[in-house]
Design a protein around this motif. Structure first.
Motif, mmCIF file in Angstrom:
data_model
loop_
_atom_site.group_PDB
_atom_site.id
_atom_site.type_symbol
_atom_site.label_atom_id
_atom_site.label_comp_id
_atom_site.label_asym_id
_atom_site.label_seq_id
_atom_site.Cartn_x
_atom_site.Cartn_y
_atom_site.Cartn_z
ATOM 1 N N ASP A 1 -0.394 -4.228 5.972
ATOM 2 C CA ASP A 1 -1.047 -3.742 7.193
ATOM 3 C C ASP A 1 -2.496 -4.220 7.274
ATOM 4 O O ASP A 1 -3.268 -3.738 8.099
ATOM 5 C CB ASP A 1 -1.034 -2.200 7.246
ATOM 6 C CG ASP A 1 0.318 -1.662 7.686
ATOM 7 O OD1 ASP A 1 1.226 -2.463 7.965
ATOM 8 O OD2 ASP A 1 0.461 -0.425 7.754
ATOM 9 N N HIS B 1 4.318 -5.117 9.889
ATOM 10 C CA HIS B 1 4.935 -4.676 11.139
ATOM 11 C C HIS B 1 4.899 -5.857 12.102
ATOM 12 O O HIS B 1 4.168 -6.813 11.886
ATOM 13 C CB HIS B 1 4.170 -3.518 11.799
ATOM 14 C CG HIS B 1 4.051 -2.300 10.931
ATOM 15 N ND1 HIS B 1 5.015 -1.331 10.877
ATOM 16 C CD2 HIS B 1 3.073 -1.906 10.081
ATOM 17 C CE1 HIS B 1 4.631 -0.378 10.029
ATOM 18 N NE2 HIS B 1 3.458 -0.701 9.525
ATOM 19 N N ASP C 1 5.564 4.488 5.415
ATOM 20 C CA ASP C 1 6.382 3.508 6.141
ATOM 21 C C ASP C 1 6.571 2.212 5.337
ATOM 22 O O ASP C 1 7.368 1.350 5.712
ATOM 23 C CB ASP C 1 5.811 3.212 7.544
ATOM 24 C CG ASP C 1 4.349 2.824 7.524
ATOM 25 O OD1 ASP C 1 3.603 3.301 6.646
ATOM 26 O OD2 ASP C 1 3.938 2.031 8.398
ATOM 27 N N HIS C 2 5.881 2.077 4.210
ATOM 28 C CA HIS C 2 6.045 0.915 3.338
ATOM 29 C C HIS C 2 6.579 1.328 1.968
ATOM 30 O O HIS C 2 7.457 0.684 1.414
ATOM 31 C CB HIS C 2 4.707 0.181 3.165
ATOM 32 C CG HIS C 2 4.129 -0.245 4.474
ATOM 33 N ND1 HIS C 2 4.295 -1.516 4.971
ATOM 34 C CD2 HIS C 2 3.447 0.453 5.415
ATOM 35 C CE1 HIS C 2 3.725 -1.589 6.163
ATOM 36 N NE2 HIS C 2 3.203 -0.400 6.457
ATOM 37 N N HIS D 1 0.845 -1.203 0.000
ATOM 38 C CA HIS D 1 0.000 0.000 0.000
ATOM 39 C C HIS D 1 0.867 1.235 0.000
ATOM 40 O O HIS D 1 2.092 1.162 0.085
ATOM 41 C CB HIS D 1 -0.993 -0.035 1.164
ATOM 42 C CG HIS D 1 -0.394 -0.017 2.533
ATOM 43 N ND1 HIS D 1 0.385 -1.040 3.028
ATOM 44 C CD2 HIS D 1 -0.452 0.908 3.523
ATOM 45 C CE1 HIS D 1 0.748 -0.749 4.269
ATOM 46 N NE2 HIS D 1 0.267 0.428 4.583
#
Ligand SMILES: [Zn+2]
Length: 295
Positions: A183, A228, A73-74, A69
């Protein structure tokens, strides 16, 4: 630890995250039959994240960069990794659309309509400015639900799982018995929903349907590799817990007659407590409450 093998031909890299929230995101390096590597979620757009990923790649030939996505943070490190390797960046077709929408800028949330007190508005407006990070990547190609990714020697299937964002992707490698969950499903964290710009459908409904889809993939031995926290087991059970959380929340919201989004949110149960929410976590809580009220 630079990287560790988590499945046949799959290494996991814990990529540090800035900001004091979650400590790291997981990048996965998938080896193909030609000796090249496909990177799932390169991580944050920081020097520390980039250095750790490069160290783990150690000069490997990167053949593609797949994003579960659009969040920074990705996906934040994707543009730099592409520049260094010339590997194409792949996302779900709906996520490509969301990236274009976000790049054009979103209207600020309607804090008046939500009934947010004046003293809490600055932090929410600041949090609303950077949904996709400072430099959202322009993808080279898109994948559709059910398509196989261009990874020689592996059958890596795209599973569209909207909810967290409109074009969130999980990736299923049936032979290896692993599911890259991004996520969509995390071992202990409840993912926020509707965090990729406006959608025609309600993100909570989308998410519940996508949890069912993912639960149905679990034959009892499927190993989820999350975006995560640590790889875990029991994806079907975890999907049930997440679905129950949202159904309970729906009941809580339905029990509130009248009032504003702010009033309703303040009465709900939040991990860590309502008073601990601030900035982006507060914004996410209010959005989620508004989505529930809109169902
Ligand atoms: Zn994330």
């Amino acid at each position: 630890m630079v990287s560790a093998t988590v499945a046949a031909g799959v290494r996991r890299v814990r990529v540090p995250m800035p900001g004091g929230g979650l400590p790291f995101s997981n990048a996965y390096l998938i080896e193909d039959a030609e000796g090249a590597v496909h990177v799932v979620d390169p991580g944050s757009p920081t020097r520390a994240a980039r250095d750790d990923l490069r160290a783990a790649l150690r000069g490997a030939r990167v053949a593609s960069i797949v994003l579960t996505h659009l969040h920074a943070d990705h996906a934040g490190g994707a543009a730099a990794l592409r520049a260094a390797t010339r590997a194409p960046v792949l996302v779900h077709e709906r996520e490509a659309e969301a990236l274009r929408t976000l790049a054009a800028g979103l209207p600020a949330p309607d804090l008046d309509a939500w009934g947010v007190p004046a003293e809490r508005r600055p932090e929410l407006l600041a949090a609303a400015v950077v949904p996709a990070g400072p430099d959202p990547v322009v993808p080279d190609a898109t994948v559709a639900d059910g398509e196989h990714l261009p990874v020689p020697g592996r059958r890596l299937r795209a599973v569209w799982t909207p909810g967290h964002t409109p074009g969130h992707l999980c990736l299923l490698d049936e032979e290896a018995g692993v599911l890259f969950t991004g996520d969509h499903v995390l071992p202990t964290v409840n993912p926020g929903l509707g965090l990729g710009g406006p959608t025609a459908t309600n993100p909570i409904d989308d998410y519940l349907a996508a949890l069912d889809r993912v639960a149905a993939l679990d034959d009892g031995a499927l190993r989820p590799l999350p975006g995560h926290e640590d790889p875990f087991t029991g994806v079907r059970e975890r999907c049930a817990v997440l679905a129950a959380h949202h159904r309970r929340r729906a009941d809580e919201v339905a029990a509130q007659a009248g009032g504003t989004v702010w009033d309703t949110a303040a009465t709900l149960t939040w991990t860590g407590g309502w008073d601990a929410l601030s900035g982006s976590t507060l914004l996410s809580a209010l959005r989620q409450t508004a989505q529930h009220r809109a169902r």
